[in-house]
Design a protein around this motif. Structure first.
Motif, PDB file in Angstrom:
ATOM      1  N   THR A  95       1.252  -1.354   0.497  1.00 12.57           N
ATOM      2  CA  THR A  95      -0.027  -0.009  -0.049  1.00 12.57           C
ATOM      3  C   THR A  95       1.079   1.244   0.158  1.00 12.57           C
ATOM      4  O   THR A  95       0.574   2.515  -1.039  1.00 12.57           O
ATOM      5  CB  THR A  95      -0.901   0.303   1.384  1.00 12.57           C
ATOM      6  N   SER A  96       1.631   2.148   0.806  1.00 12.78           N
ATOM      7  CA  SER A  96       3.046   3.107   0.884  1.00 12.78           C
ATOM      8  C   SER A  96       3.613   2.435  -0.273  1.00 12.78           C
ATOM      9  O   SER A  96       3.237   3.794  -1.044  1.00 12.78           O
ATOM     10  CB  SER A  96       3.682   2.182   1.745  1.00 12.78           C
ATOM     11  N   ARG A  97       4.207   1.044  -0.610  1.00 17.32           N
ATOM     12  CA  ARG A  97       4.583   1.935  -2.479  1.00 17.32           C
ATOM     13  C   ARG A  97       3.740   2.299  -3.805  1.00 17.32           C
ATOM     14  O   ARG A  97       3.806   2.709  -4.273  1.00 17.32           O
ATOM     15  CB  ARG A  97       4.962  -0.093  -2.689  1.00 17.32           C
ATOM     16  N   ILE A  98       2.318   1.439  -3.070  1.00 15.98           N
ATOM     17  CA  ILE A  98       1.533   1.795  -4.072  1.00 15.98           C
ATOM     18  C   ILE A  98       1.217   3.606  -3.869  1.00 15.98           C
ATOM     19  O   ILE A  98       1.112   4.277  -5.261  1.00 15.98           O
ATOM     20  CB  ILE A  98      -0.185   1.145  -4.237  1.00 15.98           C
ATOM     21  N   GLU A  99       0.975   4.131  -2.701  1.00 17.09           N
ATOM     22  CA  GLU A  99       0.728   5.234  -2.597  1.00 17.09           C
ATOM     23  C   GLU A  99       2.221   6.680  -3.298  1.00 17.09           C
ATOM     24  O   GLU A  99       1.193   7.377  -4.156  1.00 17.09           O
ATOM     25  CB  GLU A  99       1.110   5.984  -0.743  1.00 17.09           C
ATOM     26  N   ARG A 100       3.074   5.861  -3.381  1.00 18.29           N
ATOM     27  CA  ARG A 100       4.130   6.923  -3.387  1.00 18.29           C
ATOM     28  C   ARG A 100       4.494   6.883  -5.235  1.00 18.29           C
ATOM     29  O   ARG A 100       4.086   7.564  -5.036  1.00 18.29           O
ATOM     30  CB  ARG A 100       5.226   6.002  -3.476  1.00 18.29           C
ATOM     31  N   GLN A 104       3.426   9.295  -7.468  1.00 23.05           N
ATOM     32  CA  GLN A 104       4.614  10.428  -8.707  1.00 23.05           C
ATOM     33  C   GLN A 104       3.615  10.727  -9.947  1.00 23.05           C
ATOM     34  O   GLN A 104       4.290  12.066 -10.510  1.00 23.05           O
ATOM     35  CB  GLN A 104       5.429   9.378  -8.797  1.00 23.05           C
ATOM     36  N   LEU A 105       2.661   9.488  -9.790  1.00 23.65           N
ATOM     37  CA  LEU A 105       2.009   9.781 -10.927  1.00 23.65           C
ATOM     38  C   LEU A 105       1.163  10.993 -11.515  1.00 23.65           C
ATOM     39  O   LEU A 105       0.679  12.384 -12.200  1.00 23.65           O
ATOM     40  CB  LEU A 105       0.434   9.000 -11.974  1.00 23.65           C
ATOM     41  N   LEU A 106       0.383  11.249 -10.142  1.00 23.89           N
ATOM     42  CA  LEU A 106      -0.181  12.722 -10.061  1.00 23.89           C
ATOM     43  C   LEU A 106       0.918  13.722 -10.079  1.00 23.89           C
ATOM     44  O   LEU A 106       0.121  14.788 -10.662  1.00 23.89           O
ATOM     45  CB  LEU A 106      -1.235  13.022  -8.505  1.00 23.89           C
ATOM     46  N   GLY A 107       1.398  13.600  -9.957  1.00 27.41           N
ATOM     47  CA  GLY A 107       2.938  15.021 -10.098  1.00 27.41           C
ATOM     48  C   GLY A 107       2.319  15.451 -11.696  1.00 27.41           C
ATOM     49  O   GLY A 107       2.810  16.259 -11.706  1.00 27.41           O
ATOM     50  N   VAL A 108       3.030  14.228 -12.079  1.00 31.31           N
ATOM     51  CA  VAL A 108       3.032  14.219 -13.619  1.00 31.31           C
ATOM     52  C   VAL A 108       1.982  14.657 -14.008  1.00 31.31           C
ATOM     53  O   VAL A 108       2.100  15.773 -14.922  1.00 31.31           O
ATOM     54  CB  VAL A 108       3.543  12.707 -14.184  1.00 31.31           C
ATOM     55  N   LEU A 109       0.475  14.800 -14.121  1.00 33.29           N
ATOM     56  CA  LEU A 109      -0.470  15.034 -14.675  1.00 33.29           C
ATOM     57  C   LEU A 109      -0.724  16.508 -14.078  1.00 33.29           C
ATOM     58  O   LEU A 109      -0.914  16.984 -14.906  1.00 33.29           O
ATOM     59  CB  LEU A 109      -1.773  14.583 -13.361  1.00 33.29           C
ATOM     60  N   ARG A 110       0.133  16.829 -12.766  1.00 33.48           N
ATOM     61  CA  ARG A 110      -0.500  18.292 -12.066  1.00 33.48           C
ATOM     62  C   ARG A 110       0.403  19.434 -12.464  1.00 33.48           C
ATOM     63  O   ARG A 110       0.050  20.530 -13.484  1.00 33.48           O
ATOM     64  CB  ARG A 110      -0.686  18.450 -10.450  1.00 33.48           C
ATOM     65  N   HIS A 111       1.036  18.804 -12.551  1.00 32.75           N
ATOM     66  CA  HIS A 111       3.463  19.183 -13.397  1.00 32.75           C
ATOM     67  C   HIS A 111       3.710  19.121 -14.122  1.00 32.75           C
ATOM     68  O   HIS A 111       4.932  18.380 -14.048  1.00 32.75           O
ATOM     69  CB  HIS A 111       3.277  19.473 -11.888  1.00 32.75           C
ATOM     70  N   PRO A 112       3.009  19.048 -15.577  1.00 32.93           N
ATOM     71  CA  PRO A 112       4.416  18.374 -16.069  1.00 32.93           C
ATOM     72  C   PRO A 112       4.932  19.090 -16.620  1.00 32.93           C
ATOM     73  O   PRO A 112       5.183  20.383 -16.702  1.00 32.93           O
ATOM     74  CB  PRO A 112       2.576  18.301 -17.444  1.00 32.93           C
ATOM     75  N   GLY A 113       6.297  18.150 -16.882  1.00 35.50           N
ATOM     76  CA  GLY A 113       7.092  19.519 -16.969  1.00 35.50           C
ATOM     77  C   GLY A 113       8.124  19.317 -16.079  1.00 35.50           C
ATOM     78  O   GLY A 113       9.667  19.627 -15.930  1.00 35.50           O
ATOM     79  N   GLU A 114       7.813  19.148 -14.425  1.00 34.55           N
ATOM     80  CA  GLU A 114       8.205  19.233 -13.619  1.00 34.55           C
ATOM     81  C   GLU A 114       9.325  18.084 -12.838  1.00 34.55           C
ATOM     82  O   GLU A 114       8.744  17.580 -12.877  1.00 34.55           O
ATOM     83  CB  GLU A 114       7.763  20.111 -12.259  1.00 34.55           C
ATOM     84  N   ALA A 115      10.657  18.009 -12.741  1.00 35.72           N
ATOM     85  CA  ALA A 115      11.517  17.027 -12.703  1.00 35.72           C
ATOM     86  C   ALA A 115      10.880  16.755 -11.069  1.00 35.72           C
ATOM     87  O   ALA A 115      10.929  18.015 -10.563  1.00 35.72           O
ATOM     88  CB  ALA A 115      12.732  16.760 -12.747  1.00 35.72           C
ATOM     89  N   PRO A 116      10.456  15.254 -10.741  1.00 28.67           N
ATOM     90  CA  PRO A 116      10.190  15.368  -9.200  1.00 28.67           C
ATOM     91  C   PRO A 116      11.223  15.758  -8.325  1.00 28.67           C
ATOM     92  O   PRO A 116      12.611  15.446  -8.655  1.00 28.67           O
ATOM     93  CB  PRO A 116       9.902  14.157  -8.824  1.00 28.67           C
TER      94      PRO A 116
END
Lengths: 117, 260
Positions: A95-100, A104-116
């Motif tokens: 569950t923790s791994r899926i959360e992470r 990460q995927l949401l980060g890509v969707l919300r802020h495309p082009g920005e590296a984590p």
């Protein structure tokens, strides 16, 4: 699944397995109850179709994450599944791994082009 | 009183699925049992929630009955190790390997058996009937070996009872040939003693040794092949019986030949 090698099919399979494991967290259940509970808990978002539940249940059972037990009711035999200690640990860790991964995927969707960060 | 279709409303669904389910017999039976209970309870729960009975049944089938990908996943999961191992080769090559392996195993069995018989000095002055008894016994053991391989290693359960009647027949034939041979030997001994009464003692001792060897070989071969038949028959009766009950076939053979 490695976190650097995202596999969509594997991710979907992992989610399905975790849903089954999480629904067994409280009580042991029959296969049909697991299907109905997941459908109910997700407000119909997740519905098992065409018997996809059984390969998941049987794989989890053969991996020792859940244990299947046969009982007899009248003349009928029924199988009930319960979460094992190993399944409980697997559920917490995965569950923790899926959360992470989802973050990460949401980060890509919300802020495309920005590296984590 | 409920009719059979009311008692087991998903029987037709199970029978249709069974024809497409290529799992080894005990796994196939267990899955069908699990599925039938789940289908009934799933439908019952929906009906209690106000869904029409027919619609509830359809939803239960749509949700729980394995199709395409689920069937393939189950088949892959329960594929016997032997099939996984030989899956990379063509059917022709596998058949050839099976035949070679079987021939090798039978040859080894014959060599070990012949060695044991030679040590027991049964070939010194054997009965005429020892060779037929040995041949029939070897055939029975070879058949038992093949049947065991088919059921438990290759997990080919399309016709689990095939060959068991022949195995029992061979066991009986070994007994008849051995016992009949011993009786004929005794009859021939009587004729020889009648023709040459002076050598009666010597002839009797030799005949006793021959008959003892023949009967001992007969009983060992018949009993060991009979035991193999009993174990195979018992397993098949349990597995096929449970499967028959699950599909509601109490006497008639399955369309797929599983129970024939």
């Amino acid at each position: 699944m490695s976190e650097t090698d995202f596999d969509v099919q594997g991710f979907a399979r992992d989610i399905n397995e975790l849903l089954v494991l999480s629904t067994l967290r409280q009580d042991a259940k029959h296969g049909y109850q697991i299907a109905l509970d997941i459908e109910g808990d997700s407000n119909g978002l997740v519905r098992f179709r065409h018997g996809t539940l059984y390969p998941i249940l049987h794989r989890l059972e053969s991996d020792g994450l859940i244990s299947g037990r046969w009982s007899r009711d009248g003349g009928r035999r029924r199988k009930v599944y319960g979460l094992t200690a190993s399944g409980r640990r697997h559920l917490t860790g995965e569950t923790s791994r899926i959360e992470r991964t989802v973050e990460q995927l949401l980060g890509v969707l919300r802020h495309p082009g920005e590296a984590p960060a | 009183m409920k009719t059979p279709s009311e008692q087991r409303p998903f029987l037709t669904t199970l029978r249709t699925l069974e024809a497409r389910l290529a799992l080894p017999l005990p796994h196939r039976t267990r899955l069908l049992r699990e599925l039938e209970f789940d289908l009934e309870e799933f439908r019952h729960t929906l009906v209690l929630g106000g869904v029409d009975a027919v619609e509830a049944g359809d939803r239960a089938i749509q949700t729980l009955v394995p199709e395409g990908g689920a069937l393939a996943a189950l088949e892959a999961m329960y594929q016997p190790a032997y099939r996984r191992w030989t899956g990379r080769w063509s059917d022709r090559r596998v058949r050839m390997l099976e035949r070679s392996g079987f021939t090798l195993a039978v040859t080894l069995l014959l060599l070990v058996g012949a060695g044991a018989l030679a040590r027991a000095d049964l070939f010194g002055d054997p009965s005429t009937f020892l060779l037929p008894v040995l041949a029939l016994g070897a055939a029975a053991h070879a058949l038992a070996l093949w049947k065991g391989f088919e059921l438990w290693v290759r997990a080919d359960h399309q016709r689990p009872e095939r060959g068991l009647g022949a195995l029992l027949g061979l066991c009986i034939l070994v007994l008849f040939t051995g016992i009949g041979g011993a009786l004929l030997d005794a009859w021939m001994l009587a004729a020889r003693i009648e023709a040459d009464p002076a050598s009666a003692e010597l002839l009797a001792i030799r005949a006793f040794s021959r008959t003892a060897g023949l009967l001992a070989t007969t009983f060992v071969l018949a009993l060991s092949a009979g035991l193999a038949w009993f174990l195979l028959r018992h397993w098949v009766a349990l597995a096929a019986g449970a499967h028959r009950d699950t599909l509601g076939h109490h006497s008639s053979p399955s369309r797929t030949g599983v129970m024939s």
